[in-house]
Design an enzyme around this catalytic site. Structure first.
Site, PDB file in Angstrom:
ATOM      1  N   HIS A 156       0.684  -1.088  -0.443  1.00 48.36           N
ATOM      2  CA  HIS A 156      -0.104  -0.059   0.579  1.00 48.36           C
ATOM      3  C   HIS A 156       0.727   1.199   0.151  1.00 48.36           C
ATOM      4  CE1 HIS A 156      -3.857  -1.730   1.181  1.00 48.36           C
ATOM      5  NE2 HIS A 156      -2.842  -2.638   0.927  1.00 48.36           N
ATOM      6  N   ASP A 363       3.579   9.585  -0.372  1.00 44.79           N
ATOM      7  CA  ASP A 363       2.373   8.597  -0.253  1.00 44.79           C
ATOM      8  C   ASP A 363       2.464   7.439  -1.325  1.00 44.79           C
ATOM      9  OD1 ASP A 363      -0.086   7.681   1.624  1.00 44.79           O
ATOM     10  OD2 ASP A 363      -1.094  10.479   1.319  1.00 44.79           O
TER      11      ASP A 363
HETATM   12  C1  GDG Z   1      -2.586   3.336   3.478  1.00 47.64           C
HETATM   13  C2  GDG Z   1      -0.836   4.017   2.285  1.00 47.64           C
HETATM   14  C3  GDG Z   1      -2.775   4.585   0.836  1.00 47.64           C
HETATM   15  C4  GDG Z   1      -8.718   9.919   7.827  1.00 47.64           C
HETATM   16  N1  GDG Z   1      -8.658  10.740   9.045  1.00 47.64           N
HETATM   17  C5  GDG Z   1      -9.644  10.428   9.201  1.00 47.64           C
HETATM   18  C6  GDG Z   1     -10.799   9.580   8.124  1.00 47.64           C
HETATM   19  N2  GDG Z   1      -9.727   9.054   7.566  1.00 47.64           N
HETATM   20  C7  GDG Z   1      -9.310   8.352   6.691  1.00 47.64           C
HETATM   21  C8  GDG Z   1      -9.394   8.758   5.120  1.00 47.64           C
HETATM   22  C9  GDG Z   1      -8.973   7.604   3.923  1.00 47.64           C
HETATM   23  C10 GDG Z   1      -7.812   7.030   4.782  1.00 47.64           C
HETATM   24  O1  GDG Z   1      -8.377   7.575   6.467  1.00 47.64           O
HETATM   25  C11 GDG Z   1      -6.534   7.379   4.733  1.00 47.64           C
HETATM   26  O2  GDG Z   1      -5.893   7.167   3.709  1.00 47.64           O
HETATM   27  P1  GDG Z   1      -5.020   7.889   3.107  1.00 47.64           P
HETATM   28  O3  GDG Z   1      -4.758   6.700   1.232  1.00 47.64           O
HETATM   29  O4  GDG Z   1      -4.947   8.908   2.480  1.00 47.64           O
HETATM   30  O5  GDG Z   1      -3.900   6.913   3.870  1.00 47.64           O
HETATM   31  P2  GDG Z   1      -3.236   5.808   4.603  1.00 47.64           P
HETATM   32  O6  GDG Z   1      -3.796   6.037   5.579  1.00 47.64           O
HETATM   33  O7  GDG Z   1      -1.479   6.325   5.166  1.00 47.64           O
HETATM   34  O8  GDG Z   1      -2.607   4.590   3.610  1.00 47.64           O
HETATM   35  C12 GDG Z   1      -1.599   5.379   1.343  1.00 47.64           C
HETATM   36  C13 GDG Z   1      -3.513   3.718   1.452  1.00 47.64           C
HETATM   37  O9  GDG Z   1      -2.852   2.598   2.607  1.00 47.64           O
HETATM   38  C14 GDG Z   1      -4.614   2.785   0.625  1.00 47.64           C
HETATM   39  O10 GDG Z   1      -3.768   1.876   0.277  1.00 47.64           O
HETATM   40  O11 GDG Z   1      -3.558   5.001  -0.721  1.00 47.64           O
HETATM   41  O12 GDG Z   1      -0.940   5.314   0.221  1.00 47.64           O
HETATM   42  O13 GDG Z   1      -0.552   5.132   3.214  1.00 47.64           O
HETATM   43  O14 GDG Z   1      -9.862   6.614   4.228  1.00 47.64           O
HETATM   44  O15 GDG Z   1     -11.353   9.595   4.733  1.00 47.64           O
HETATM   45  N3  GDG Z   1     -11.332   8.709   9.000  1.00 47.64           N
HETATM   46  C15 GDG Z   1     -12.275   8.978   9.663  1.00 47.64           C
HETATM   47  N4  GDG Z   1     -11.911   9.895  10.392  1.00 47.64           N
HETATM   48  C16 GDG Z   1     -10.609  10.933  10.240  1.00 47.64           C
HETATM   49  O16 GDG Z   1     -10.703  11.869  11.538  1.00 47.64           O
HETATM   50  N5  GDG Z   1     -13.473   8.492   9.704  1.00 47.64           N
END
Ligand code: GDG
Length: 461
Positions: A156, A363
């Site tokens: 990821h 990322d």
């Molecule tokens: C890893 C990789 C890759 C965030 N704050 C809150 C919240 N979130 C949710 C977001 C989004 C998820 O969490 C975060 O996903 P990301 O993709 O932005 O980043 P990572 O957590 O680092 O994920 C990344 C991912 O895996 C998938 O393969 O894209 O690059 O690092 O859905 O909305 N959700 C809630 N409250 C929050 O305060 N409910």
């Protein structure tokens, strides 16, 4: 259809309707649809050092099998090797990597324990899908136990070039263990190209159809850019509750533009630079005073790792300094929430904002960028400012793509976004929406599992 077995560090609680993380959503859906088994850590740390039996829980078509970690495992495998060594190195942050021989042992030990604990649950024609950097050597462990199953792996997070990854102790071993899988998936073309560079440096061979040979085994390597369930997210942004939340946001800041950022409080997300860029926006474009406000949601994460405590302090200092310097009794330029916000509220806040600020220093993909696009009103959409170092930038070229290290450039992009005519916003948004629909969460999981079904299994490494 063969049964799907998913293995990831954490197993989400499927009884909770709305999952927050990208992996939980995408994998949870695949399992609900196909039925199957989800194996991993239950999130608990036990004081016992003897092996405890796995917890088995049936939830509709999905069986979850979970284990606690011992304190030693938690410290060495989770906090240590996975999150103080692999996470920083795979995000190109060699300065933050902390190596400790005991941690490497713990990483190997937990992967071996997982293999032992999973084995009795496997049926002969199961297809196994392993997720992320915590479990790179899992297939090698399963092969050592004679398991001939088809096994796929998806990373990821980014996969850096040889010069960077070589800073990880035993990195050749890590690379070799990837060849125990039948299919290895990455987020971007750049990650696949980096992996191929490693293979060539090892004297291996890269073929045009995605097959790669090294260490005496041929595997399939491909890009599978993870996506979101666009309609489900868009629907959350238009419920009655969401409209009320948008109304409250607008009342709080009546005449201006809202900028929003949402990220776990992780140093890879570029939050200090982002706050500095906002400060530059207020310095360079003073017409924004009293007219623009920036809301950064940054829920806590991995607080037991030292580097995360440091970034929290840095961010709190910056937020206070910016508000102290520019704020007025009736205008707070920056709001910073260090708590988890419900997913439905996030959808509403995205829709109520004119600018989505997604500026990680590195990322794997970044799903927030895609969620921001999904939540917009097509008639009057907000603009996305996106780091060129987010995997999402390979696809989302109609965003305002920036170098997140250059705070003046990010400030200028924010200004462009705030002042962008509606026609241009609509055009850019329509193109971005097409892209996130073209390859969404479902395409991602279907595509991965289709390719995994089709690859031939080679002899065990
Ligand atoms: C890893 C990789 C890759 C965030 N704050 C809150 C919240 N979130 C949710 C977001 C989004 C998820 O969490 C975060 O996903 P990301 O993709 O932005 O980043 P990572 O957590 O680092 O994920 C990344 C991912 O895996 C998938 O393969 O894209 O690059 O690092 O859905 O909305 N959700 C809630 N409250 C929050 O305060 N409910």
């Amino acid at each position: 259809m063969t049964r799907l077995v998913v293995v990831s560090n954490r197993v989400a609680d499927l009884s909770k309707g709305s999952q927050s993380g990208g992996l939980a959503v995408a994998v949870g859906d695949a399992l609900q649809e196909r039925g199957g088994l989800w194996f991993g850590w239950d999130g608990n740390v036990t004081a016992q050092s003897r092996r405890l039996p796995a917890n088995v829980h049936k939830d509709g078509p999905v069986t979850t099998v979970t284990l606690p970690l011992t304190q030693k495992d938690y410290k060495e495998y989770y906090l240590g090797f996975s999150n103080s060594m692999l996470w920083p190195i795979l995000h190109y942050r060699l300065d933050l990597a902390r190596f400790n021989k005991g941690d490497l042992k713990g990483y190997r030990r937990v992967n071996s324990k997982f293999a032992d604990a999973l084995r009795p649950f496997l049926k002969p024609d199961d297809v196994i899908w392993v997720h992320d950097y915590h479990l790179i050597p899992l297939a090698a462990e399963l092969r050592q136990r004679g398991l001939p199953h088809k096994i796929g792996f998806f990373l990821h997070i980014p996969f850096p070039p040889p010069d960077v990854l070589a800073a990880a102790p035993e990195y050749e071993w890590l690379l070799r263990t990837l060849f125990s899988y039948d299919l290895v998936g990455f987020q971007t073309h750049a990650d696949v190209a980096n992996f191929e560079r490693h293979v060539l440096a090892q004297g291996g061979e890269v073929m045009a159809d995605g097959q790669v040979t090294a260490f005496g085994r041929t595997i399939m390597v491909r890009r599978f850019p993870i996506g979101i369930d666009v309609d489900a997210f868009a629907e959350m942004a238009v419920t009655r509750e969401a409209r009320e939340e948008i109304g409250r946001l607008k009342r709080h800041q009546p005449a201006g533009s809202h900028i929003i950022g949402v990220d776990r409080l992780d140093y890879s997300k570029g939050l200090p630079d982002r706050l500095r860029a906002f400060e530059r926006l207020l310095e360079l474009y003073p017409e924004n005073h009293r007219r623009v406000s920036f809301l950064q949601v940054a829920p806590p994460t991995r607080e037991d790792v030292e580097a995360y405590a440091d970034i929290r302090l840095e961010l709190e200092g910056l937020a206070g300094a910016i508000n102290g310097r520019f704020g007025e009794y009736d205008w707070t330029p920056l709001q910073y929430i260090h708590r988890n916000v419900p997913r439905s509220t996030l959808a509403a806040l995205f829709r109520g904002s004119q600018v989505g600020l997604v500026t990680p220093l590195r990322d794997g993909m970044n799903l927030v960028a895609k969620e921001f696009v999904a939540a917009q009103d097509e008639a009057d959409p907000g603009a996305l400012v996106l780091s060129r170092f987010a995997g999402a930038a390979e696809e989302l070229q109609e965003a305002l793509v920036v170098n997140p290290y250059d705070v003046d450039e990010v400030a200028a992009a924010m200004q462009t976004a705030i002042t962008m005519p509606v026609e241009e916003r609509r055009n850019r948004h329509a193109a971005l929406l097409r892209r996130i629909r073209q390859y969404d969460a479902k395409s991602w999981q279907d595509d991965f599992l289709k390719v995994l079904d089709a690859v031939p299994t080679g002899p065990a490494a």
